[in-house]
Design an enzyme around this catalytic site. Structure first.
Site, short mmCIF file in Angstrom:
data_model
loop_
_atom_site.label_atom_id
_atom_site.label_comp_id
_atom_site.label_asym_id
_atom_site.label_seq_id
_atom_site.Cartn_x
_atom_site.Cartn_y
_atom_site.Cartn_z
N ASP A 72 0.83 -1.21 0.00
CA ASP A 72 0.00 0.00 0.00
C ASP A 72 0.86 1.26 0.00
O ASP A 72 2.03 1.23 0.36
CB ASP A 72 -0.89 0.02 1.25
CG ASP A 72 -1.94 -1.08 1.23
OD1 ASP A 72 -2.36 -1.46 0.14
OD2 ASP A 72 -2.30 -1.56 2.32
N HIS A 73 0.23 2.36 -0.39
CA HIS A 73 0.82 3.68 -0.27
C HIS A 73 0.15 4.40 0.90
O HIS A 73 -1.00 4.11 1.24
CB HIS A 73 0.61 4.49 -1.56
CG HIS A 73 1.38 3.96 -2.73
ND1 HIS A 73 2.46 4.61 -3.27
CD2 HIS A 73 1.21 2.83 -3.46
CE1 HIS A 73 2.93 3.91 -4.30
NE2 HIS A 73 2.18 2.83 -4.43
N PRO A 74 0.81 5.38 1.50
CA PRO A 74 0.16 6.14 2.57
C PRO A 74 -0.98 6.99 2.00
O PRO A 74 -0.82 7.61 0.94
CB PRO A 74 1.29 7.02 3.11
CG PRO A 74 2.27 7.14 1.98
CD PRO A 74 2.19 5.84 1.25
N CYS A 80 0.82 10.58 -1.65
CA CYS A 80 0.98 9.13 -1.49
C CYS A 80 2.15 8.61 -2.33
O CYS A 80 2.32 7.41 -2.51
CB CYS A 80 -0.32 8.41 -1.87
SG CYS A 80 -0.84 8.63 -3.58
#
Length: 218
Positions: A72-74, A80
């Site tokens: 995942d990305h933030p 992101c």
């Protein structure tokens, strides 16, 4: 001579493998990327699988172009993008965000024994696929899958049971995936020809040590 061995995995060309370990009789298909993951005995992935931060049980069948533990990305920060945590790729005076990468690695996907992950399926982090479960081709799995359940769709939902619960419970109790290699050889014909219930009836009370002794005469 058998192609797969207990000594080391059979790794096809053009694979990228980092911080991962493999059990006996395992195989990694061409072009696959495996990172921070563990393969149990007899498990394999076909071509161009992308597996990260995952614990794979024994006898897992992972088809081509699957993605397990997709990172995942933030989402709660102003951006992101990679530059937040792969900062050293962009500036000489910065370091990668090690806390972010540690958090990623902690969110493991878990694939049970005797599972089948279909072509192009995606399994998200923190998801557990139970023993004996089947994930249909192209499915997106965001929640745990119960043992011996077949799921399909985006997002994945149960289609039906692979085995009735009583049979599934007996198979899990039998735990044939923990049998020695020699016992699997002795029982190979029954694995091929018997339905699950008949197999259970024959082997639930079997002496595995005696099965291994029989292997010497095969």
């Amino acid at each position: 001579m058998a192609r797969l061995t207990s000594k080391e995995p059979f790794i096809h060309p053009d694979c990228s493998i980092s911080d991962s370990d493999f059990g006996a009789y395992t195989e990694v298909g061409a072009g696959s990327r495996i990172a921070h993951s563990s393969f149990g005995d007899y498990s394999y992935c076909d071509r161009y699988a992308d597996i990260a931060n995952a614990t794979i049980g024994k006898f897992a069948n992972i088809a081509a172009f699957t993605r397990i533990g997709a990172t995942d990305h933030p989402l709660d920060t102003a951006s992101c993008h990679h530059f937040l945590y792969r900062s050293d790729d962009y500036w000489d005076d910065t370091q990668p965000d090690e806390a972010f990468f540690a958090h990623r690695k902690s969110r493991r996907a878990t694939i049970g024994h005797d599972t089948w992950i279909g072509n192009g399926a995606m399994i998200k982090p923190d998801v557990t696929i139970g023993h004996g479960a089947v994930v249909a081709a192209g499915a997106l799995v965001t929640k745990d899958v119960a043992p011996y359940t077949i799921v399909a769709g985006t997002t994945a939902k149960p289609l039906r049971l692979r085995q009735p619960k009583e049979i599934a419970d007996r198979l899990i109790a039998l735990a044939w995936w923990d049998w020695p290699h020699e016992a699997l050889r002795v029982t190979l014909q029954d694995f091929r020809s018997l339905k699950a219930e008949a197999f259970l009836d024959k082997y639930e009370t079997a002496n595995i040590a005696e099965l291994c002794e029989q292997a010497l005469t095969v």
